[in-house]
Design a protein around this motif. Structure first.
Motif, PDB file in Angstrom:
ATOM      1  N   ALA A   1       1.918 -33.706  -2.981  1.00 56.79           N
ATOM      2  CA  ALA A   1       1.377 -32.746  -3.949  1.00 56.79           C
ATOM      3  C   ALA A   1       0.110 -33.295  -4.600  1.00 56.79           C
ATOM      4  CB  ALA A   1       2.434 -32.435  -5.004  1.00 56.79           C
ATOM      5  N   LEU A   2       0.105 -34.595  -4.925  1.00 54.03           N
ATOM      6  CA  LEU A   2      -1.085 -35.211  -5.538  1.00 54.03           C
ATOM      7  C   LEU A   2      -2.282 -35.141  -4.597  1.00 54.03           C
ATOM      8  CD1 LEU A   2       0.322 -38.438  -7.282  1.00 54.03           C
ATOM      9  CD2 LEU A   2      -0.539 -36.375  -8.379  1.00 54.03           C
ATOM     10  N   THR A   3      -2.075 -35.499  -3.324  1.00 57.14           N
ATOM     11  CA  THR A   3      -3.193 -35.472  -2.361  1.00 57.14           C
ATOM     12  C   THR A   3      -3.717 -34.048  -2.184  1.00 57.14           C
ATOM     13  OG1 THR A   3      -1.699 -35.244  -0.459  1.00 57.14           O
ATOM     14  CG2 THR A   3      -2.292 -37.479  -1.103  1.00 57.14           C
ATOM     15  N   THR A   4      -2.810 -33.085  -2.210  1.00 57.17           N
ATOM     16  CA  THR A   4      -3.210 -31.676  -2.046  1.00 57.17           C
ATOM     17  C   THR A   4      -4.032 -31.192  -3.233  1.00 57.17           C
ATOM     18  OG1 THR A   4      -1.165 -31.317  -0.804  1.00 57.17           O
ATOM     19  CG2 THR A   4      -2.336 -29.363  -1.548  1.00 57.17           C
ATOM     20  N   LEU A   5      -3.586 -31.508  -4.434  1.00 55.97           N
ATOM     21  CA  LEU A   5      -4.305 -31.086  -5.640  1.00 55.97           C
ATOM     22  C   LEU A   5      -5.692 -31.732  -5.711  1.00 55.97           C
ATOM     23  CD1 LEU A   5      -1.369 -31.153  -8.232  1.00 55.97           C
ATOM     24  CD2 LEU A   5      -2.475 -29.137  -7.230  1.00 55.97           C
ATOM     25  N   CYS A   6      -5.760 -32.995  -5.287  1.00 54.11           N
ATOM     26  CA  CYS A   6      -7.063 -33.680  -5.259  1.00 54.11           C
ATOM     27  C   CYS A   6      -8.026 -32.966  -4.311  1.00 54.11           C
ATOM     28  CB  CYS A   6      -6.886 -35.135  -4.809  1.00 54.11           C
ATOM     29  SG  CYS A   6      -6.048 -36.180  -6.030  1.00 54.11           S
ATOM     30  N   GLU A   7      -7.477 -32.517  -3.186  1.00 57.04           N
ATOM     31  CA  GLU A   7      -8.305 -31.840  -2.188  1.00 57.04           C
ATOM     32  C   GLU A   7      -8.757 -30.466  -2.682  1.00 57.04           C
ATOM     33  OE1 GLU A   7      -8.002 -30.745   2.582  1.00 57.04           O
ATOM     34  OE2 GLU A   7      -6.454 -31.977   1.631  1.00 57.04           O
ATOM     35  N   LEU A   8      -7.883 -29.778  -3.417  1.00 56.16           N
ATOM     36  CA  LEU A   8      -8.203 -28.431  -3.903  1.00 56.16           C
ATOM     37  C   LEU A   8      -9.202 -28.442  -5.059  1.00 56.16           C
ATOM     38  CD1 LEU A   8      -4.638 -26.781  -3.844  1.00 56.16           C
ATOM     39  CD2 LEU A   8      -6.572 -26.203  -2.368  1.00 56.16           C
ATOM     40  N   TYR A   9      -9.348 -29.583  -5.716  1.00 55.73           N
ATOM     41  CA  TYR A   9     -10.201 -29.630  -6.909  1.00 55.73           C
ATOM     42  C   TYR A   9     -11.684 -29.614  -6.565  1.00 55.73           C
ATOM     43  CZ  TYR A   9     -10.349 -30.159 -11.951  1.00 55.73           C
ATOM     44  OH  TYR A   9     -10.501 -29.913 -13.284  1.00 55.73           O
ATOM     45  N   LEU A  10     -12.074 -30.136  -5.376  1.00 55.91           N
ATOM     46  CA  LEU A  10     -13.495 -30.210  -5.004  1.00 55.91           C
ATOM     47  C   LEU A  10     -14.185 -28.842  -4.984  1.00 55.91           C
ATOM     48  CD1 LEU A  10     -15.932 -31.905  -4.132  1.00 55.91           C
ATOM     49  CD2 LEU A  10     -15.117 -31.689  -1.759  1.00 55.91           C
ATOM     50  N   PRO A  11     -13.599 -27.793  -4.346  1.00 59.18           N
ATOM     51  CA  PRO A  11     -14.271 -26.482  -4.367  1.00 59.18           C
ATOM     52  C   PRO A  11     -14.493 -25.947  -5.789  1.00 59.18           C
ATOM     53  CG  PRO A  11     -12.558 -26.502  -2.693  1.00 59.18           C
ATOM     54  CD  PRO A  11     -12.395 -27.765  -3.487  1.00 59.18           C
ATOM     55  N   LEU A  12     -13.558 -26.256  -6.700  1.00 61.80           N
ATOM     56  CA  LEU A  12     -13.709 -25.782  -8.083  1.00 61.80           C
ATOM     57  C   LEU A  12     -14.891 -26.476  -8.770  1.00 61.80           C
ATOM     58  CD1 LEU A  12      -9.940 -25.643  -9.167  1.00 61.80           C
ATOM     59  CD2 LEU A  12     -11.429 -23.731  -8.539  1.00 61.80           C
ATOM     60  N   ILE A  13     -15.071 -27.771  -8.487  1.00 61.71           N
ATOM     61  CA  ILE A  13     -16.212 -28.502  -9.055  1.00 61.71           C
ATOM     62  C   ILE A  13     -17.521 -27.934  -8.503  1.00 61.71           C
ATOM     63  CG2 ILE A  13     -17.375 -30.749  -9.114  1.00 61.71           C
ATOM     64  CD1 ILE A  13     -14.605 -32.082  -9.096  1.00 61.71           C
TER      65      ILE A  13
ATOM     66  N   ALA B   1     -21.870 -18.251  -6.294  1.00 59.69           N
ATOM     67  CA  ALA B   1     -21.054 -19.440  -6.583  1.00 59.69           C
ATOM     68  C   ALA B   1     -19.638 -19.263  -6.060  1.00 59.69           C
ATOM     69  CB  ALA B   1     -21.024 -19.710  -8.086  1.00 59.69           C
ATOM     70  N   ASP B   2     -19.071 -18.043  -6.296  1.00 57.38           N
ATOM     71  CA  ASP B   2     -17.726 -17.760  -5.810  1.00 57.38           C
ATOM     72  C   ASP B   2     -17.692 -17.743  -4.282  1.00 57.38           C
ATOM     73  OD1 ASP B   2     -16.717 -17.623  -8.320  1.00 57.38           O
ATOM     74  OD2 ASP B   2     -16.568 -15.447  -8.414  1.00 57.38           O
ATOM     75  N   PHE B   3     -18.762 -17.213  -3.675  1.00 61.09           N
ATOM     76  CA  PHE B   3     -18.843 -17.160  -2.208  1.00 61.09           C
ATOM     77  C   PHE B   3     -18.863 -18.579  -1.625  1.00 61.09           C
ATOM     78  CE2 PHE B   3     -21.550 -16.635   1.706  1.00 61.09           C
ATOM     79  CZ  PHE B   3     -20.554 -16.028   2.464  1.00 61.09           C
ATOM     80  N   THR B   4     -19.631 -19.478  -2.271  1.00 63.76           N
ATOM     81  CA  THR B   4     -19.679 -20.886  -1.823  1.00 63.76           C
ATOM     82  C   THR B   4     -18.304 -21.532  -1.942  1.00 63.76           C
ATOM     83  OG1 THR B   4     -21.968 -21.037  -2.583  1.00 63.76           O
ATOM     84  CG2 THR B   4     -20.816 -23.105  -2.166  1.00 63.76           C
ATOM     85  N   ALA B   5     -17.674 -21.318  -3.118  1.00 62.78           N
ATOM     86  CA  ALA B   5     -16.336 -21.886  -3.333  1.00 62.78           C
ATOM     87  C   ALA B   5     -15.338 -21.288  -2.340  1.00 62.78           C
ATOM     88  CB  ALA B   5     -15.874 -21.624  -4.761  1.00 62.78           C
ATOM     89  N   TYR B   6     -15.520 -19.982  -2.078  1.00 67.68           N
ATOM     90  CA  TYR B   6     -14.645 -19.279  -1.137  1.00 67.68           C
ATOM     91  C   TYR B   6     -14.686 -19.939   0.244  1.00 67.68           C
ATOM     92  CZ  TYR B   6     -11.858 -15.062  -0.462  1.00 67.68           C
ATOM     93  OH  TYR B   6     -10.819 -14.208  -0.271  1.00 67.68           O
ATOM     94  N   LEU B   7     -15.908 -20.242   0.698  1.00 72.77           N
ATOM     95  CA  LEU B   7     -16.067 -20.897   2.003  1.00 72.77           C
ATOM     96  C   LEU B   7     -15.373 -22.259   2.027  1.00 72.77           C
ATOM     97  CD1 LEU B   7     -19.800 -20.013   2.774  1.00 72.77           C
ATOM     98  CD2 LEU B   7     -17.803 -19.252   4.075  1.00 72.77           C
ATOM     99  N   LEU B   8     -15.507 -23.014   0.927  1.00 74.20           N
ATOM    100  CA  LEU B   8     -14.872 -24.335   0.855  1.00 74.20           C
ATOM    101  C   LEU B   8     -13.348 -24.217   0.836  1.00 74.20           C
ATOM    102  CD1 LEU B   8     -17.236 -26.139  -1.687  1.00 74.20           C
ATOM    103  CD2 LEU B   8     -16.981 -26.643   0.753  1.00 74.20           C
ATOM    104  N   PHE B   9     -12.821 -23.235   0.072  1.00 72.10           N
ATOM    105  CA  PHE B   9     -11.377 -23.040   0.002  1.00 72.10           C
ATOM    106  C   PHE B   9     -10.811 -22.603   1.355  1.00 72.10           C
ATOM    107  CE2 PHE B   9     -11.311 -22.847  -4.749  1.00 72.10           C
ATOM    108  CZ  PHE B   9     -10.267 -23.733  -4.922  1.00 72.10           C
ATOM    109  N   VAL B  10     -11.530 -21.691   2.030  1.00 69.58           N
ATOM    110  CA  VAL B  10     -11.082 -21.237   3.341  1.00 69.58           C
ATOM    111  C   VAL B  10     -11.104 -22.390   4.341  1.00 69.58           C
ATOM    112  CG1 VAL B  10     -11.700 -19.787   5.327  1.00 69.58           C
ATOM    113  CG2 VAL B  10     -11.654 -18.811   3.029  1.00 69.58           C
TER     114      VAL B  10
END
Length: 590
Positions: A36-48, A286-295
Motif C-alpha cells: 500500500a505504501l509503494t502504491t500511494l507513493c506512486e500515485l502521488y507523483l501525478p498529483l504533484i 493540467a488535469d489532462f496532463t495528470a490524467y495521462l500520468l494516472f492512466v
C-alpha cells in the motif's frame, strides 16, 4: 458441478491453499501494508505534476522555487519509504513464499509416506518426483505475489477511478468501460494456458520417469547395447514436451498480444477523447496532463497483473497437482481404536482370507485358512503368479484384505497400529535395497539410534563383519546409489544384518537367495539359518533345496493352498509339490 470439478476450480484450489498462509499471516499483513505504501507513493507523483502545471498555467504567485524544492524533497522522502517497503516485499515476502513451498513439500512427502503399496504400484516415481520438486517451485512466487499484486491493483484501480472521476467523470467511464472487454479476452487465453501448463508438467513427469528407468537400468541397457533404443525413447518424450511447449507459447503470445492491443486502445482513447474534452473546455490542460500520468500508472498496474497471470496459472497448476496427491485416499491406516502390538509370541492365523488388488481384477488369494504356531518355519512354493509374495505382504498389512482376517497372537491386525505391527516383522527381500550412504547407516536403518556395538554385533550375526572390515573404510564405506559398489551377496548380508538389529519375532524371507551365486548363497543361507532360530518365519522359495527342513511347506496356486506338509510328506503324495521339486532338480542338473 461434480465434486471433483469443484476441487479443481480456481476457487476450490485457492481455498485449499489459503490455510498455508495462516502461520505467516502477520508477514502477509505487513507485506500488504508495504504494498500500500509503494502504491500511494506512486500515485502521488501525478498529483504533484497536476498542481505545478495548473499553477504555472494560471501564473499563480504561490508557485515559487522554494515550494518546488519542498515538493521535490517531499517526493524524495516518499521514494525512500517506497524503497524500504519494496525491500521488505522482495526479501521477506519471497522468503515467506519459500517457507510455504517448504511446508507444502513437507505435507506432500508426509502424505506419500502414508499411502499404501497400491498407489505406488500404479504411479510412476518420476511423476511423483516432478510433483514434489518442480511443481512446487512456482508456488513460491505465487504465494508471495498473488495477494500482493491483486492488492496493489485493487488500490491503484480504485484510487485512480476516484481521482480521475473527480477530474472528468465521462472520460473516466469511457476508459474503464474498456477493462471488462479486456478481461473477457484475457480469460479465453488463461483457461487454455492453465491446461497447457498442466500437460507440460505431466510430460515432464513422463520424461523424469523415462530417465530414471533408463539410468537405473543402465547396466542392462549397456549389456544389450540398446543405447540407441533408449535415445529414441527419450527423443520421443522430449519432442512431445516440445510440442506442448509450442502450444503453451502460442497461448501466451495470444494472451500478451491481446493485452497490448487493449493497452494501445486505452492510450489513444485518453489522448483523443481527452483532447476533445479539453477543446470543449470540459477538462483543463493540467488535469489532462495528470490524467495521462494516472492512466499510465493504471496501465502499468494492469500490465503487471497481465504478466503475473502467466505466473498465476503456473502456480495454480502446481497447487492443482499438489492437491491431486493430497486427495489420494489413505486406504491402509490406523483405526481410531487401534492399539499397540506388544509382547509378541508369533502365533499367526489366516481366517478365510481373500484378496484382490482392485475390484476390476480377479482374486489373487482366496479361501486361505491357516494356523501358524509360534516359532514355525513356513515355506511357500508354487508357480509364478500364485500369490506367494502377496500372501506375505498381507501380514505387515501392506494391503487391506478384501475379505477375512489375519490374527497375530489372537489380535486382528486391522485393530493394531501399523507402526507397532511392522516393528514386530522383519523382511528380507530378493531385490535388496540399500540407501545411498554408508554401510553403518544402512545397518542402523533396522533400528535407528542403535549403538555401534549393537550394529557390529548384528553384522557379525549376519556373517557380514568380516567383509565389511576388508572394505576401504570399513563401516564408513559409501555403498553407492542402491548399493552399487557391493556384490549381491554383500548387499544381502547387510540387509540381513539390518533385520538382526531390528530383532523381530516374525520374519518374512522373500526369495532371499534366488539371485545369488552358489558361494554367496551358502554364506547367506548360513546367516538366514541363524536369523530364523526362535522366530515365526515365512520363506518364499525359488530354490526348493533350501526349504527341505521347513516345519511346513505350503503349495500356493491361484486356487489357494492346494497342498501342505513337510518335504517328506509332500514328496510321498507325489502331487503338485513333487512335480515342482522334480522339475527343479532336472533344471539344476542340466
Amino acid at each position: 458441478m461434480k465434486q471433483n470439478e469443484k476441487k479443481k476450480s480456481k476457487k476450490g484450489l485457492l481455498l485449499r491453499f489459503l490455510p498455508y498462509f495462516k502461520k505467516y499471516r502477520w508477514i502477509v499483513v505487513l507485506d500488504l501494508f508495504c504494498a500500500a505504501l509503494t502504491t500511494l507513493c506512486e500515485l502521488y507523483l501525478p498529483l504533484i505534476v497536476r498542481y505545478i502545471t495548473d499553477a504555472g498555467i494560471k501564473g499563480d504567485a504561490s508557485l515559487t522555487v522554494s515550494l518546488v524544492l519542498r515538493l521535490g524533497v517531499f517526493y524524495l522522502i516518499l521514494r525512500v519509504i517506497d524503497t524500504v517497503a519494496n525491500y521488505y516485499m522482495q526479501s521477506i515476502g519471497h522468503i515467506m513464499g519459500s517457507r510455504i513451498e517448504t511446508d507444502m513439500r513437507k505435507d506432500l512427502f508426509s502424505h506419500l509416506q502414508k499411502l499404501s503399496f497400491s498407489y505406488f504400484d500404479n504411479t510412476k516415481i518420476g511423476q511423483i518426483m516432478t510433483r514434489i520438486t518442480s511443481d512446487l517451485f512456482d508456488v513460491t512466487e505465487f504465494a508471495h505475489h498473488c495477494p500482493e499484486e491483486f492488492f496493489i491493483a485493487g488500490i491503484k484501480i480504485t484510487a485512480a477511478f476516484a481521482i480521475l472521476a473527480g477530474m472528468n467523470l465521462w472520460l473516466t467511464l469511457i476508459i474503464f468501460s474498456i477493462l471488462p472487454l479486456m478481461l473477457v479476452c484475457s480469460r479465453f487465453f488463461q483457461k487454455r494456458m492453465r491446461r497447457a501448463f498442466k500437460e507440460s508438467r505431466q510430460q515432464i513427469g513422463e520424461i523424469n520417469s523415462q530417465v530414471e528407468d533408463s539410468l537405473l537400468g543402465v547396466r542392462v541397457v549397456k549389456s544389450f547395447a540398446n543405447e540407441p533404443i533408449e535415445k529414441e525413447k527419450f527423443k520421443k518424450g522430449n519432442l512431445r514436451f516440445l510440442d506442448i511447449k509450442k502450444i503453451t507459447y502460442h497461448y501466451m503470445a495470444g494472451f500478451h498480444s491481446t493485452t497490448r492491443i487493449f493497452d494501445s486502445i486505452m492510450y489513444i482513447t485518453v489522448v483523443v477523447a481527452g483532447a476533445l474534452f479539453m477543446i470543449d473546455g470540459a477538462i483543463s490542460p493540467a488535469d489532462f496532463t495528470a490524467y495521462l500520468l494516472f492512466v499510465s500508472t493504471l496501465l502499468t498496474s494492469i500490465r503487471r497483473i497481465v504478466e503475473f497471470t502467466e505466473q498465476f496459472q503456473r502456480g495454480m497448476t502446481g497447487i492443482e497437482r499438489f492437491v491431486e496427491i493430497m486427495d489420494e485416499p489413505i486406504d491402509v491406516c490406523d483405526l481410531p481404536d487401534a492399539k499397540e502390538l506388544v509382547d509378541v509370541k508369533g502365533n499367526i492365523r489366516f481366517d478365510h482370507v481373500r484378496f484382490r488388488y482392485s475390484e476390476e481384477l480377479s482374486d489373487v488369494l482366496c479361501g486361505i485358512d491357516l494356523e501358524v504356531p509360534q516359532g514355525a518355519n513356513i515355506a511357500l512354493v508354487g508357480p509364478s503368479g500364485g500369490g506367494k509374495t502377496t500372501f506375505c505382504s498381507l501380514i505387515p498389512r501392506f494391503y487391506n484384505l478384501t475379505e477375512g482376517r489375519i490374527l497375530i497372537d489372537g489380535e486382528d491386525i486391522t485393530h493394531l497400529t501399523l507402526e507397532s505391527l511392522r516393528n514386530q516383522i522383519g523382511v528380507v527381500q530378493q531385490e535388496v535395497y540399500l540407501f545411498s550412504g554408508t554401510v553403518y547407516e544402512n545397518i542402523e536403518y533396522g533400528r535407528p539410534g542403535a549403538s555401534k556395538e549393537e550394529i557390529i554385533e548384528a553384522a557379525k550375526a549376519a556373517g557380514a563383519h568380516e567383509f565389511i572390515m576388508e572394505l576401504e573404510n570399513g563401516y564408513d564405506t559409501y555403498v553407492g546409489e542402491r548399493g552399487v559398489k557391493l556384490s549381491g551377496g554383500q548387499k544381502q548380508r547387510i540387509s540381513i544384518a539390518r533385520v538382526f538389529l531390528k530383532n523381530p519375532p516374525i520374519l518374512i524371507l522373500d526369495e532371499a537367495t534366488s539371485a545369488l551365486d552358489n558361494e554367496s548363497e551358502r554364506l547367506v543361507q548360513e546367516s538366514l539359518e541363524k536369523l530364523t532360530r526362535g522366530r515365526t518365519t515365512f520363506t518364499i522359495a525359488h530354490r526348493l533345496t533350501t526349504i527341505r527342513n521347513a516345519s511346513r511347506i505350503l503349495v500356493l496356486t491361484k486356487e489357494g493352498i492346494v497342498e501342505q506338509g513337510t518335504h517328506k510328506e509332500l514328496m510321498e503324495k507325489k502331487g503338485t509339490y513333487y512335480e515342482l521339486y522334480r522339475l527343479y532338480q532336472e533344471n539344476s542338473e542340466s
